[in-house]
Design a protein around this motif. Structure first.
Motif, mmCIF file in Angstrom:
data_model
loop_
_atom_site.group_PDB
_atom_site.id
_atom_site.type_symbol
_atom_site.label_atom_id
_atom_site.label_comp_id
_atom_site.label_asym_id
_atom_site.label_seq_id
_atom_site.Cartn_x
_atom_site.Cartn_y
_atom_site.Cartn_z
ATOM 1 N N CYS A 155 3.581 46.811 31.553
ATOM 2 C CA CYS A 155 2.720 46.993 32.711
ATOM 3 C C CYS A 155 1.972 45.697 33.023
ATOM 4 O O CYS A 155 1.992 44.744 32.243
ATOM 5 N N ASP A 156 1.309 45.694 34.166
ATOM 6 C CA ASP A 156 0.441 44.564 34.494
ATOM 7 C C ASP A 156 -0.902 44.676 33.788
ATOM 8 O O ASP A 156 -1.579 43.677 33.563
ATOM 9 N N GLY A 157 -1.290 45.907 33.467
ATOM 10 C CA GLY A 157 -2.562 46.092 32.785
ATOM 11 C C GLY A 157 -2.846 47.550 32.513
ATOM 12 O O GLY A 157 -2.136 48.453 32.984
ATOM 13 N N ILE A 158 -3.904 47.793 31.738
ATOM 14 C CA ILE A 158 -4.376 49.140 31.441
ATOM 15 C C ILE A 158 -5.897 49.115 31.557
ATOM 16 O O ILE A 158 -6.558 48.303 30.903
ATOM 17 N N VAL A 159 -6.437 49.980 32.393
ATOM 18 C CA VAL A 159 -7.883 50.034 32.611
ATOM 19 C C VAL A 159 -8.447 51.222 31.841
ATOM 20 O O VAL A 159 -8.008 52.366 32.035
ATOM 21 N N LEU A 160 -9.407 50.948 30.981
ATOM 22 C CA LEU A 160 -10.116 51.974 30.216
ATOM 23 C C LEU A 160 -11.538 52.015 30.775
ATOM 24 O O LEU A 160 -12.288 51.042 30.634
ATOM 25 N N ALA A 161 -11.901 53.106 31.433
ATOM 26 C CA ALA A 161 -13.101 53.095 32.261
ATOM 27 C C ALA A 161 -14.037 54.261 31.981
ATOM 28 O O ALA A 161 -13.646 55.292 31.436
ATOM 29 N N THR A 162 -15.283 54.073 32.405
ATOM 30 C CA THR A 162 -16.293 55.125 32.443
ATOM 31 C C THR A 162 -16.256 55.792 33.815
ATOM 32 O O THR A 162 -15.628 55.278 34.751
ATOM 33 N N PRO A 163 -16.963 56.914 33.987
ATOM 34 C CA PRO A 163 -17.083 57.472 35.339
ATOM 35 C C PRO A 163 -17.706 56.481 36.321
ATOM 36 O O PRO A 163 -17.287 56.422 37.482
ATOM 37 N N THR A 164 -18.673 55.689 35.872
ATOM 38 C CA THR A 164 -19.247 54.670 36.751
ATOM 39 C C THR A 164 -18.176 53.695 37.204
ATOM 40 O O THR A 164 -18.141 53.276 38.366
ATOM 41 N N GLY A 165 -17.276 53.329 36.306
ATOM 42 C CA GLY A 165 -16.208 52.403 36.637
ATOM 43 C C GLY A 165 -15.045 53.028 37.375
ATOM 44 O O GLY A 165 -14.111 52.323 37.780
ATOM 45 N N SER A 166 -15.088 54.336 37.584
ATOM 46 C CA SER A 166 -13.976 54.988 38.278
ATOM 47 C C SER A 166 -13.870 54.545 39.732
ATOM 48 O O SER A 166 -12.813 54.682 40.350
ATOM 49 N N THR A 167 -14.949 54.010 40.304
ATOM 50 C CA THR A 167 -14.912 53.531 41.689
ATOM 51 C C THR A 167 -14.710 52.022 41.753
ATOM 52 O O THR A 167 -14.845 51.423 42.825
ATOM 53 N N VAL A 178 -14.425 59.846 39.498
ATOM 54 C CA VAL A 178 -15.096 60.813 38.619
ATOM 55 C C VAL A 178 -16.599 60.722 38.870
ATOM 56 O O VAL A 178 -17.175 59.629 38.844
ATOM 57 N N TRP A 179 -17.221 61.853 39.113
ATOM 58 C CA TRP A 179 -18.661 61.878 39.364
ATOM 59 C C TRP A 179 -19.408 61.317 38.147
ATOM 60 O O TRP A 179 -19.037 61.611 37.002
ATOM 61 N N PRO A 180 -20.445 60.523 38.362
ATOM 62 C CA PRO A 180 -21.096 59.831 37.238
ATOM 63 C C PRO A 180 -21.789 60.758 36.247
ATOM 64 O O PRO A 180 -22.075 60.342 35.117
ATOM 65 N N ASP A 181 -22.067 62.011 36.631
ATOM 66 C CA ASP A 181 -22.694 62.926 35.680
ATOM 67 C C ASP A 181 -21.663 63.683 34.840
ATOM 68 O O ASP A 181 -22.020 64.543 34.024
ATOM 69 N N VAL A 182 -20.375 63.352 35.025
ATOM 70 C CA VAL A 182 -19.322 63.938 34.209
ATOM 71 C C VAL A 182 -19.127 63.074 32.966
ATOM 72 O O VAL A 182 -18.942 61.860 33.070
ATOM 73 N N ASP A 183 -19.199 63.676 31.804
ATOM 74 C CA ASP A 183 -18.953 62.944 30.563
ATOM 75 C C ASP A 183 -17.449 62.872 30.333
ATOM 76 O O ASP A 183 -16.814 63.876 29.979
ATOM 77 N N ALA A 184 -16.885 61.697 30.525
ATOM 78 C CA ALA A 184 -15.438 61.540 30.392
ATOM 79 C C ALA A 184 -15.101 60.066 30.247
ATOM 80 O O ALA A 184 -15.910 59.181 30.556
ATOM 81 N N LEU A 185 -13.891 59.800 29.779
ATOM 82 C CA LEU A 185 -13.327 58.456 29.725
ATOM 83 C C LEU A 185 -12.008 58.475 30.484
ATOM 84 O O LEU A 185 -11.317 59.494 30.523
ATOM 85 N N LEU A 186 -11.657 57.334 31.090
ATOM 86 C CA LEU A 186 -10.446 57.253 31.897
ATOM 87 C C LEU A 186 -9.477 56.225 31.326
ATOM 88 O O LEU A 186 -9.907 55.197 30.790
ATOM 89 N N VAL A 187 -8.187 56.523 31.467
ATOM 90 C CA VAL A 187 -7.122 55.568 31.147
ATOM 91 C C VAL A 187 -6.257 55.449 32.396
ATOM 92 O O VAL A 187 -5.678 56.442 32.855
ATOM 93 N N PRO A 204 -15.535 62.819 26.367
ATOM 94 C CA PRO A 204 -16.413 61.687 26.070
ATOM 95 C C PRO A 204 -16.402 61.265 24.615
ATOM 96 O O PRO A 204 -16.799 60.141 24.297
ATOM 97 N N ASN A 205 -15.961 62.141 23.733
ATOM 98 C CA ASN A 205 -15.941 61.798 22.311
ATOM 99 C C ASN A 205 -14.567 61.338 21.833
ATOM 100 O O ASN A 205 -14.376 61.091 20.641
ATOM 101 N N SER A 206 -13.629 61.228 22.758
ATOM 102 C CA SER A 206 -12.307 60.743 22.396
ATOM 103 C C SER A 206 -12.339 59.243 22.118
ATOM 104 O O SER A 206 -13.216 58.521 22.599
ATOM 105 N N VAL A 207 -11.361 58.810 21.353
ATOM 106 C CA VAL A 207 -11.191 57.380 21.064
ATOM 107 C C VAL A 207 -9.895 56.917 21.715
ATOM 108 O O VAL A 207 -8.828 57.498 21.478
ATOM 109 N N LEU A 208 -9.996 55.899 22.555
ATOM 110 C CA LEU A 208 -8.838 55.351 23.251
ATOM 111 C C LEU A 208 -8.351 54.110 22.516
ATOM 112 O O LEU A 208 -9.154 53.302 22.053
ATOM 113 N N GLU A 209 -7.037 53.974 22.423
ATOM 114 C CA GLU A 209 -6.482 52.798 21.757
ATOM 115 C C GLU A 209 -5.331 52.227 22.576
ATOM 116 O O GLU A 209 -4.557 52.972 23.175
#
Length: 279
Positions: A155-167, A178-187, A204-209
């Motif tokens: 791939c060209d890249g992989i973005v691992l983001a917070t809800p704030t970074g979803s935009t 993702v709404w900022p009050d949602v506890d989640a992580l994005l890949v 939100p408690n998951s570990v991304l690798e």
């Protein structure tokens, strides 16, 4: 004890410097001491004049001392900003009256373990972006969640983001908002050559690798909020989890996040509840 506020601006932009001068003068006229682009230690608030890049720079300073940020947009979208430049008089009045709320935004803790055994750590409020180190090459990587591998692809890249970074970068890469009050992580994989390379939203408690595979000695880099670059040579493992320390943002508006989306992205909403566009 006198009140102290940190004022941060893009010193290379005359309009931002002028706005910071006016803001500082107005606050001082109300008995509030101001510090310009210094340490956030001992201040009650950091007011940032500029775009999202300036706000991200200020976050690096304010987070160390748990100081909330209030952004005034002088840029284009300014998604992290709370107010526009024309609202500066109201910003001064609200700050003087302490008439604002503070919300916490999730951050990421990032750990890179390289094949030579060296370890480097950083953090981000928006995203950790794993990108190819050379323009002509792809990143060959395996992604995993909670200790289990999910998929391997180039791939060209992989973005691992917070809800704030979803935009931010994640949105540009085709990820969900993702709404900022949602506890989640994005890949969010970017331009991946694979069947299973869809954006993922995990708890939100998951570990991304992300493991950069040792094929052809391909090199990758990790950008933290697009500001700090870390090397991730072939064979490196990038671990991302919820940050131990959030970033605090000052809010003056009760506008829901949906309203912020419409305003910042200028989304068409004609027809909503019968409202028609006026000529």
């Amino acid at each position: 004890m006198s009140r102290r506020i940190l004022v941060v601006c893009h010193e290379g932009r005359p309009d931002a410097v002028a706005a910071a001068d006016n803001l500082s003068a107005a606050l001082q006229a109300n008995g509030i001491d101001t510090i310009r682009d210094g340490s956030a230690e001992g201040v009650e608030l950091a007011i940032v004049l500029g775009g999202d890049g300036t706000i991200l720079r200020a976050a690096e300073v304010a987070r160390r001392h748990d100081v909330p940020l209030l952004g005034v947009n002088l840029g284009h979208v300014g998604f992290l900003a709370e107010a526009e430049e024309e609202a500066l008089p109201d910003v001064v009045d609200r700050v003087v009256a302490r008439d604002y709320l503070v919300e916490e935004r999730m951050t990421l803790d990032i750990t890179i373990t390289r094949p030579d055994g060296t370890v480097e750590r950083d953090w981000a409020i928006n995203e950790a972006a794993v990108e190819k180190g050379a323009r002509a090459r792809m990143v060959e990587a395996t992604i995993g969640v909670d200790g289990r591998g999910l998929s391997t692809f180039g791939c060209d890249g992989i973005v691992l983001a917070t809800p704030t970074g979803s935009t931010a970068y994640a949105f540009s890469g085709g990820g969900p908002i993702v709404w900022p009050d949602v506890d989640a992580l994005l890949v969010v994989p970017v331009a991946a050559h694979a069947l299973f390379a869809r954006p993922l939203v995990v708890g939100p408690n998951s570990v991304l690798e992300v493991e950069v595979l040792p094929y052809e000695e391909k090199h990758a880099v990790v950008w933290c909020d697009g500001r700090r670059m870390l090397d991730a040579p072939a064979g490196s493992r990038i671990r991302v989890c919820r940050g131990a320390q959030p970033v605090r943002l000052a809010r003056m508006s009760q506008l829901p996040f949906s309203g912020r989306l419409v305003a910042k992205f200028r989304l068409p909403v004609q027809g909503w509840r019968g409202v028609r566009e006026r000529a």
